[in-house]
Design a protein around this motif. Structure first.
Motif, mmCIF file in Angstrom:
data_model
loop_
_atom_site.group_PDB
_atom_site.id
_atom_site.type_symbol
_atom_site.label_atom_id
_atom_site.label_comp_id
_atom_site.label_asym_id
_atom_site.label_seq_id
_atom_site.Cartn_x
_atom_site.Cartn_y
_atom_site.Cartn_z
ATOM 1 N N ILE A 85 -77.291 -63.296 42.374
ATOM 2 C CA ILE A 85 -77.745 -62.853 41.049
ATOM 3 C C ILE A 85 -76.640 -62.993 40.010
ATOM 4 O O ILE A 85 -76.819 -63.609 38.953
ATOM 5 N N SER A 87 -75.621 -66.488 39.272
ATOM 6 C CA SER A 87 -76.547 -67.106 38.307
ATOM 7 C C SER A 87 -76.224 -66.680 36.882
ATOM 8 O O SER A 87 -76.185 -67.500 35.955
ATOM 9 N N ALA A 123 -82.869 -63.370 36.546
ATOM 10 C CA ALA A 123 -81.605 -62.859 37.070
ATOM 11 C C ALA A 123 -81.337 -61.440 36.593
ATOM 12 O O ALA A 123 -80.850 -60.590 37.357
ATOM 13 N N SER A 172 -80.999 -58.083 38.879
ATOM 14 C CA SER A 172 -79.784 -57.274 38.848
ATOM 15 C C SER A 172 -80.086 -55.802 38.623
ATOM 16 O O SER A 172 -79.380 -54.931 39.143
ATOM 17 N N GLY A 189 -82.492 -68.904 41.732
ATOM 18 C CA GLY A 189 -83.600 -68.000 41.447
ATOM 19 C C GLY A 189 -84.617 -67.965 42.569
ATOM 20 O O GLY A 189 -85.155 -66.901 42.913
ATOM 21 N N ILE A 201 -83.327 -65.792 45.289
ATOM 22 C CA ILE A 201 -83.456 -64.382 44.906
ATOM 23 C C ILE A 201 -84.876 -63.887 45.158
ATOM 24 O O ILE A 201 -85.093 -62.779 45.662
#
Length: 494
Positions: A347, A350, A387, A391, A466, A469
């Motif tokens: 994250i 990114s 992102a 987070s 992404g 994630i």
């Protein structure tokens, strides 16, 4: 052999770039991407051959080096090391593939990136305590040159501060390693032997000093408050890909080291100080979030969120070390801390790459300089939103998987710490929503009329991170299965 190839390939690639001068900028970058991809492929291969129900350390290779003092080339992984090393290789691949201004020295830039990749992966893969320290320190060299030569602002000062601060911490850790080494009946740097023998189990002052030395060096690297002051400016002045490596990989050396050294080798001593470490982690969580909220510099704001998220990781590790009959909760907290390492690497890596894209276009990090970019750069907007929401711990994304486990484990052991730490999520949500508002919404300033959308290389790299994630957020089972095996053995052994 797989693990040796994984970290040695980038080192050989760096040597090729150093001694070969006939390279085009595009060719050097392509070469770096290929080497990093092959290294990642080796770790994926190791993952495929890893048996979660097998012994703690697997893919072990050992070659005698200096038998008289117990030093040998030893590599191997448990589920925790494998997860963090694979994430690190992916972040390195993304950082090397991401477009950046190499200031007319692409060969030198990518050589240092590959050197840093080799030393960083070695930290997670070696099972010799002396080699762990050697690679732990060598990683500082690569980052020092990346910041000092290719940074902006006051890069030399930031690089020097970063190096001296973290090197001082590693010296404290070296003294502790020597103390741990001398405590064995037959001195050896074999991590497996130290974990098995527990030479300082039940000892008082001596064990406490060794623990303090280890934790001091690792806390600076993590970093924990108040040992964090080197971090924000180093991030602000570093090029975007180097910031992604600093946050995504180098900070994990601190938290991974806490699992591999004090938690595994000094569980009795860590148990005595677990509440103290957990309280310091809580301070980092709240302090990092509050200070980040007050930053008007885009990169500095994200840098302080790293302090906040590393606080969650250390909180999970401290809970795992605590004196509690809730073995399942302690294991859950350790698994969550490891997933947090992986999630934070992807994250925040990114987010710092995105910062690099802003700098490449405008040379500006001031949030007040921006606004209204949602229509101008929809791809950049969408990937930044993804992102940012990951987070702040939005369900369905990797950050939520990690933080839920940390909080669930903490609530069973230190409920009041868990309640206080939840405030950090609320503040994090506020700071990221404010960041998104100031960057992408409202009226587009005239000076941003020519702000360009992400290039194919940029959105391709950010899209891949992404996707990782989202996959971890939606289907974390493949990751948890590997990590749980190591967490159960470590907690059960403690």
């Amino acid at each position: 052999m797989i693990l040796t190839i994984a970290w040695l390939l980038p080192l050989l690639g760096a040597l090729v770039l150093i001694f070969s001068s006939r390279w085009s900028a595009a060719g050097v970058r392509l070469f770096g991407v290929i080497i990093a991809a092959l290294s990642l492929g080796m770790l994926v291969w190791a993952w495929a051959g890893f048996d979660p129900g097998g012994p703690l350390f697997q893919h072990v290779q050992e070659v005698p080096w200096v038998p008289s003092i117990g030093v040998a080339y030893r590599v191997g992984v448990d589920g925790i090391a494998l997860a963090v090393a694979t994430m690190s290789a992916l972040v390195f691949l993304a950082a090397i593939a991401y477009p950046v201004d190499t200031k007319g020295q692409p060969r030198q830039y990518y050589a240092w990136m590959l050197f840093l990749m080799a030393t960083s992966l070695a930290v997670f893969l070696v099972l010799d305590l002396l080699l762990f320290y050697v690679f732990f320190d060598l990683s500082l060299v690569g980052m020092y040159f990346l910041i000092g030569r290719w940074g902006h602002g006051k890069p030399q000062l930031s690089a020097l501060t970063f190096f001296l601060y973290t090197f001082a911490g590693s010296l404290a850790m070296l003294l502790a390693i020597i103390g741990l080494y001398l405590s064995l009946d037959s001195p050896s740097f074999d991590m497996r032997l130290i974990i098995q023998q527990q030479p300082l189990a039940g000892d008082g002052l001596y064990a406490g000093l060794v623990f303090l030395g280890l934790m001091l060096g690792l806390a600076i690297k993590t970093p924990l408050v108040p040992l964090h002051t080197w971090l924000p400016q180093a991030h602000v002045d570093a090029p975007g890909p180097a910031s992604a490596i600093l946050a995504g990989v180098l900070l994990k050396m601190g938290t991974y080291g806490m699992v591999r050294l004090p938690l595994a080798m000094l569980p009795d001593t860590f148990e005595r100080y677990a509440l103290v470490v957990a309280t310091i982690a809580l301070v980092a969580i709240l302090y990092g979030a509050l200070v980040a909220l007050g930053q008007s510099n885009l990169k500095r704001r994200i840098a302080y969120t790293s302090i906040n998220h590393m606080g969650y990781t250390v909180l999970g590790i401290a809970v795992a070390a605590s004196f509690s009959d809730h073995l399942a909760a302690r294991q859950l907290a350790l698994t969550g801390a490891t997933v947090e390492m992986v999630a934070h690497g992807l994250i925040t890596g990114s987010l710092f790459l995105i910062c690099g894209s802003f700098w490449q276009r405008t040379g500006e990090y001031d949030l007040d300089y921006y606004g209204g970019l949602a229509h101008q750069a929809p791809l950049l907007t969408g990937l930044t939103v993804l992102a940012a929401f990951a987070s702040l711990g939005m369900p369905g994304l990797a950050g939520f998987v990690a933080e839920f486990q940390v909080f669930a484990g903490t609530f069973a052991v230190y409920p009041w710490l868990a309640v206080c730490a939840v405030l950090g999520i609320l503040i994090t949500a506020a700071l990221f929503l404010d960041l998104l508002r100031r960057l992408f919404f409202g009226r587009l300033p005239v000076h941003l009329g020519r702000f360009s959308e992400l290039s194919r290389a940029e959105w391709g790299v950010l899209g891949a991170l992404g996707l990782a994630i989202v996959v971890i957020g939606v289907y974390p089972g493949f990751l948890l299965k590997v990590i749980d095996s190591a967490s159960a053995l470590l907690i059960g052994g403690g």
